[in-house]
Design a protein around this motif. Structure first.
Motif, PDB file in Angstrom:
ATOM      1  N   GLN A   1      -4.772   9.599  -6.891  1.00  0.00           N
ATOM      2  CA  GLN A   1      -4.074   8.723  -5.958  1.00  0.00           C
ATOM      3  C   GLN A   1      -4.666   8.832  -4.564  1.00  0.00           C
ATOM      4  O   GLN A   1      -5.250   9.847  -4.200  1.00  0.00           O
ATOM      5  CB  GLN A   1      -2.582   9.066  -5.922  1.00  0.00           C
ATOM      6  CG  GLN A   1      -2.245  10.427  -5.350  1.00  0.00           C
ATOM      7  CD  GLN A   1      -2.264  11.545  -6.390  1.00  0.00           C
ATOM      8  OE1 GLN A   1      -3.097  11.539  -7.285  1.00  0.00           O
ATOM      9  NE2 GLN A   1      -1.358  12.491  -6.257  1.00  0.00           N
ATOM     10  N   SER A   2      -4.496   7.764  -3.797  1.00  0.00           N
ATOM     11  CA  SER A   2      -4.963   7.774  -2.415  1.00  0.00           C
ATOM     12  C   SER A   2      -4.139   6.778  -1.612  1.00  0.00           C
ATOM     13  O   SER A   2      -3.441   5.928  -2.184  1.00  0.00           O
ATOM     14  CB  SER A   2      -6.451   7.431  -2.312  1.00  0.00           C
ATOM     15  OG  SER A   2      -6.670   6.091  -2.707  1.00  0.00           O
TER      16      SER A   2
ATOM     17  N   ASN B   1      -1.380   0.966   2.439  1.00  0.00           N
ATOM     18  CA  ASN B   1      -1.730   0.546   1.090  1.00  0.00           C
ATOM     19  C   ASN B   1      -2.054   1.774   0.252  1.00  0.00           C
ATOM     20  O   ASN B   1      -2.630   2.724   0.760  1.00  0.00           O
ATOM     21  CB  ASN B   1      -2.927  -0.422   1.102  1.00  0.00           C
ATOM     22  CG  ASN B   1      -2.529  -1.793   1.597  1.00  0.00           C
ATOM     23  OD1 ASN B   1      -2.739  -2.126   2.760  1.00  0.00           O
ATOM     24  ND2 ASN B   1      -1.939  -2.578   0.724  1.00  0.00           N
ATOM     25  N   TYR B   2      -1.716   1.723  -1.007  1.00  0.00           N
ATOM     26  CA  TYR B   2      -1.897   2.895  -1.853  1.00  0.00           C
ATOM     27  C   TYR B   2      -2.704   2.553  -3.089  1.00  0.00           C
ATOM     28  O   TYR B   2      -2.836   1.381  -3.467  1.00  0.00           O
ATOM     29  CB  TYR B   2      -0.540   3.477  -2.265  1.00  0.00           C
ATOM     30  CG  TYR B   2       0.200   2.581  -3.242  1.00  0.00           C
ATOM     31  CD1 TYR B   2       1.023   1.569  -2.775  1.00  0.00           C
ATOM     32  CD2 TYR B   2       0.054   2.747  -4.621  1.00  0.00           C
ATOM     33  CE1 TYR B   2       1.675   0.728  -3.657  1.00  0.00           C
ATOM     34  CE2 TYR B   2       0.701   1.914  -5.504  1.00  0.00           C
ATOM     35  CZ  TYR B   2       1.517   0.894  -5.016  1.00  0.00           C
ATOM     36  OH  TYR B   2       2.145   0.065  -5.894  1.00  0.00           O
ATOM     37  N   SER B   3      -3.195   3.610  -3.714  1.00  0.00           N
ATOM     38  CA  SER B   3      -3.874   3.486  -5.001  1.00  0.00           C
ATOM     39  C   SER B   3      -3.361   4.599  -5.891  1.00  0.00           C
ATOM     40  O   SER B   3      -3.318   5.758  -5.477  1.00  0.00           O
ATOM     41  CB  SER B   3      -5.396   3.615  -4.820  1.00  0.00           C
ATOM     42  OG  SER B   3      -6.051   3.676  -6.071  1.00  0.00           O
ATOM     43  N   SER B   4      -2.943   4.238  -7.112  1.00  0.00           N
ATOM     44  CA  SER B   4      -2.387   5.249  -7.999  1.00  0.00           C
ATOM     45  C   SER B   4      -2.575   4.827  -9.447  1.00  0.00           C
ATOM     46  O   SER B   4      -2.385   3.665  -9.794  1.00  0.00           O
ATOM     47  CB  SER B   4      -0.901   5.438  -7.701  1.00  0.00           C
ATOM     48  OG  SER B   4      -0.302   6.310  -8.637  1.00  0.00           O
ATOM     49  N   SER B   5      -2.932   5.774 -10.285  1.00  0.00           N
ATOM     50  CA  SER B   5      -3.110   5.491 -11.716  1.00  0.00           C
ATOM     51  C   SER B   5      -1.798   5.533 -12.478  1.00  0.00           C
ATOM     52  O   SER B   5      -1.706   5.041 -13.586  1.00  0.00           O
ATOM     53  CB  SER B   5      -4.086   6.502 -12.325  1.00  0.00           C
ATOM     54  OG  SER B   5      -5.331   6.454 -11.677  1.00  0.00           O
TER      55      SER B   5
ATOM     56  N   LYS C   1       4.519  -3.796  -5.394  1.00  0.00           N
ATOM     57  CA  LYS C   1       3.528  -3.393  -6.385  1.00  0.00           C
ATOM     58  C   LYS C   1       2.363  -4.379  -6.448  1.00  0.00           C
ATOM     59  O   LYS C   1       1.202  -3.978  -6.572  1.00  0.00           O
ATOM     60  CB  LYS C   1       4.193  -3.282  -7.761  1.00  0.00           C
ATOM     61  CG  LYS C   1       3.287  -2.721  -8.842  1.00  0.00           C
ATOM     62  CD  LYS C   1       4.041  -2.534 -10.141  1.00  0.00           C
ATOM     63  CE  LYS C   1       3.125  -1.943 -11.217  1.00  0.00           C
ATOM     64  NZ  LYS C   1       3.862  -1.728 -12.493  1.00  0.00           N
TER      65      LYS C   1
ATOM     66  N   ASP D   1       1.468  10.942  -7.444  1.00  0.00           N
ATOM     67  CA  ASP D   1       1.475  10.363  -8.784  1.00  0.00           C
ATOM     68  C   ASP D   1       2.644  10.899  -9.593  1.00  0.00           C
ATOM     69  O   ASP D   1       3.156  11.983  -9.326  1.00  0.00           O
ATOM     70  CB  ASP D   1       0.166  10.709  -9.508  1.00  0.00           C
ATOM     71  CG  ASP D   1      -0.872   9.622  -9.340  1.00  0.00           C
ATOM     72  OD1 ASP D   1      -2.055   9.904  -9.564  1.00  0.00           O
ATOM     73  OD2 ASP D   1      -0.476   8.504  -8.977  1.00  0.00           O
TER      74      ASP D   1
ATOM     75  N   THR E   1      -4.189   4.426   2.204  1.00  0.00           N
ATOM     76  CA  THR E   1      -4.911   3.945   3.383  1.00  0.00           C
ATOM     77  C   THR E   1      -3.921   3.419   4.402  1.00  0.00           C
ATOM     78  O   THR E   1      -3.127   2.517   4.101  1.00  0.00           O
ATOM     79  CB  THR E   1      -5.889   2.811   3.008  1.00  0.00           C
ATOM     80  OG1 THR E   1      -6.811   3.291   2.020  1.00  0.00           O
ATOM     81  CG2 THR E   1      -6.661   2.351   4.235  1.00  0.00           C
TER      82      THR E   1
ATOM     83  N   THR F   1       0.217  -3.561  -3.669  1.00  0.00           N
ATOM     84  CA  THR F   1       0.010  -2.104  -3.526  1.00  0.00           C
ATOM     85  C   THR F   1       0.240  -1.669  -2.094  1.00  0.00           C
ATOM     86  O   THR F   1      -0.578  -0.955  -1.490  1.00  0.00           O
ATOM     87  CB  THR F   1      -1.398  -1.672  -4.008  1.00  0.00           C
ATOM     88  OG1 THR F   1      -2.406  -2.313  -3.228  1.00  0.00           O
ATOM     89  CG2 THR F   1      -1.584  -1.981  -5.475  1.00  0.00           C
ATOM     90  N   SER F   2       1.375  -2.103  -1.552  1.00  0.00           N
ATOM     91  CA  SER F   2       1.667  -1.772  -0.157  1.00  0.00           C
ATOM     92  C   SER F   2       3.023  -1.086  -0.032  1.00  0.00           C
ATOM     93  O   SER F   2       3.904  -1.218  -0.895  1.00  0.00           O
ATOM     94  CB  SER F   2       1.648  -3.049   0.697  1.00  0.00           C
ATOM     95  OG  SER F   2       2.733  -3.877   0.379  1.00  0.00           O
TER      96      SER F   2
END
Lengths: 116, 113
Positions: free
Chosen positions: B2-3, B24-28, B69, B95, B5, B72-73
């Motif tokens: 996950q990350s 904004n995010y990133s996640s599996s 979702k 996560d 920004t 992704t914010s």
């Protein structure tokens, strides 16, 4: 609410000496504690995760022999910076949680370390 | 992994005007998202968190954030800024399969009188 304390809040030491920082959860049992490092005007970087009674898990690039972490009880974790050098000067922050996945982490007030 | 920004390193608003801090995010996996505030030389205080319940989350001190979702914010808002809101704000993602929290770079909020 959940309170986490750190001691000391500020410490100045000479190069080559060791410094111990304590992190305590005051009103809950912390199965998991985390140690972060924050450089001036930067974000927090996770150093290590410690579970009570187990060896800490260190993030890549963090020297486990230099940053000794002990989590001997459910309310206390310690970080010892061994043979400190000026580049170790930083703001060290701990957090604690009960251990459930995605449970909120409660942060301590931080310890500012200055190595001369 | 996950990350997150944070799109603005510094936001400046006038007292009484709305605040918008973008994240904004990133996640599996199904993420949990948090906003923390840090006042100078102080520890972090949890403002609010999202953990797959209501997408609009209300926090302390009048702050709220909406989980989107599709975008992704997880932007942080407040209708009316107060001088005491001046601080550093961190967006954080975790996560669903671990306890690792990844911090954004932070957004410094300045509130002008």
């Amino acid at each position: 609410g959940a309170v986490v304390s750190q001691h000391p809040s500020r410490v100045i030491c000479k190069s080559g000496t060791s410094v111990k920082i304590e992190c305590r959860s005051l009103d809950f049992q912390a199965t998991t504690m985390f140690w972060y490092r924050q450089f001036p005007k930067q974000s927090l970087m996770l150093m290590a995760t410690s579970n009570e009674g187990s060896k800490a898990t260190y993030e890549q690039g963090v020297e486990k022999d230099k940053f000794l972490i002990n989590h001997a009880s459910l309310t206390l974790s310690t970080l010892t910076v061994t043979s400190a050098h000026p580049e170790d000067s930083s703001f060290y922050i701990c957090s604690a949680q009960t251990g459930a996945v995605q449970e909120t982490q409660y942060f301590g007030p931080g310890t500012r370390l200055l190595v001369l | 992994a996950q990350s997150v920004t944070q799109l603005d390193s510094h936001v400046s608003v006038s007292e009484g005007t709305p605040v918008l801090l973008r994240c904004n995010y990133s996640s599996s996996y199904s993420p949990s998202l948090f906003w923390y505030v840090q006042h100078p030389n102080k520890g972090l205080q949890l403002l609010l968190k999202y953990t797959s319940a209501a997408t609009l989350v209300k926090g302390i001190n009048g702050f709220e954030a909406e989980f989107k979702k599709s975008e992704t914010s997880f932007h942080l808002t407040k209708p009316s800024a107060h001088m005491s809101d001046a601080a550093e704000y961190f967006c954080v993602v975790s996560d669903s399969n671990n306890n690792d929290m990844r911090f954004g770079a932070g957004t410094r909020l300045t509130v002008k009188p």
